[in-house]
Write an enzyme that holds these catalytic residues in place. Sequence first.
Site, mmCIF file in Angstrom:
data_model
loop_
_atom_site.group_PDB
_atom_site.id
_atom_site.type_symbol
_atom_site.label_atom_id
_atom_site.label_comp_id
_atom_site.label_asym_id
_atom_site.label_seq_id
_atom_site.Cartn_x
_atom_site.Cartn_y
_atom_site.Cartn_z
ATOM 1 N N GLU A 46 71.751 45.216 -41.678
ATOM 2 C CA GLU A 46 73.057 45.093 -42.342
ATOM 3 C C GLU A 46 73.036 45.861 -43.660
ATOM 4 O OE1 GLU A 46 74.311 41.048 -43.253
ATOM 5 O OE2 GLU A 46 75.611 41.807 -44.857
ATOM 6 N N ARG A 50 78.494 48.013 -50.745
ATOM 7 C CA ARG A 50 78.578 47.641 -52.165
ATOM 8 C C ARG A 50 78.277 48.793 -53.081
ATOM 9 N NH1 ARG A 50 75.393 41.871 -52.148
ATOM 10 N NH2 ARG A 50 76.384 41.281 -50.206
ATOM 11 N N THR A 74 79.432 43.145 -46.264
ATOM 12 C CA THR A 74 80.449 43.167 -47.323
ATOM 13 C C THR A 74 81.740 43.846 -46.838
ATOM 14 O OG1 THR A 74 78.535 43.496 -48.809
ATOM 15 C CG2 THR A 74 80.667 43.366 -49.839
ATOM 16 N N LYS A 134 78.851 33.584 -40.160
ATOM 17 C CA LYS A 134 77.877 33.614 -41.251
ATOM 18 C C LYS A 134 78.217 32.461 -42.196
ATOM 19 C CE LYS A 134 77.249 36.451 -45.417
ATOM 20 N NZ LYS A 134 76.943 37.781 -45.953
HETATM 21 C C1 3PG Z 1 74.485 38.808 -49.854
HETATM 22 O O1 3PG Z 1 75.505 39.084 -49.259
HETATM 23 O O2 3PG Z 1 74.240 39.124 -51.030
HETATM 24 C C2 3PG Z 1 73.503 38.077 -49.076
HETATM 25 O O3 3PG Z 1 73.934 36.798 -48.895
HETATM 26 C C3 3PG Z 1 72.120 38.156 -49.583
HETATM 27 O O4 3PG Z 1 71.790 37.059 -50.308
HETATM 28 P P1 3PG Z 1 70.321 36.932 -50.854
HETATM 29 O O5 3PG Z 1 70.089 38.083 -51.793
HETATM 30 O O6 3PG Z 1 70.291 35.598 -51.557
HETATM 31 O O7 3PG Z 1 69.389 36.984 -49.663
#
Ligand code: 3PG
Length: 214
Positions: A46, A50, A74, A134
């Site tokens: 994934e 961002r 995202t 999710k």
């Molecule tokens: C995110 O979208 O930032 C994820 O949930 C990752 O979260 P994490 O950095 O706590 O694993």
Amino acid sequence: MSSVQTLTALQVMQDAPVIPVIVLTDVAHAVPMARALVAGGVRMLEVTLRTPQALACIEAIAREVPEAVVGAGTVRTQADAQAAAMAGARFAVSPGYSSAVGQACRDAGLALLPGVATGSEIMMAQEDGFTELKFFPAMQAGGPAMLKAWSGPFFDVKFCPTGGVTLQNAPDFLALSNVVCVGGSWLVPADVMAHGDWARVTQLARDTHTLKKA
Ligand code: 3PG
């Protein structure tokens, strides 16, 4: 891309115990990072939308690392979904849910894992036909106890908890009957990526196989 088979959300979730959540700021990192994860037995990747480089990174992985299955994280708008599919993403992950994003992913042939944190959000996603979700942000929104509570009323929903999940607490999630896999960014730490320490990424990926669901 039209010849590529459309995945289901369940296929995305069942491939491995962990879906790495990846933030890439340098296109040059995309291919070696993806190869390092694949070498560690993790191929559902994934890449979060961002950073300005994210779409180019997805494109590079889709083109040069056929063993990987790249998805976009995202995904918040119809435009995100369309751009991700155009870049070669096979699945999408969203931090929340909207019908517009759900429909855009369907139209673009992307399997979607919509993000939910409340019962109402689960019901909205279910109304639109999404039953693999999710749970985000998992630790902050109630952790394993929340998922256990949901397993009663939402007995037909499966989750990928993400947000605050680590190698240490992942077993608590994976022990639950309504959890198929978890998501987390710990496989690809920013400093490891900055130093191009791909062997470390492979090792972190390998370590996740101790997490296999019972
Ligand atoms: C995110 O979208 O930032 C994820 O949930 C990752 O979260 P994490 O950095 O706590 O694993």
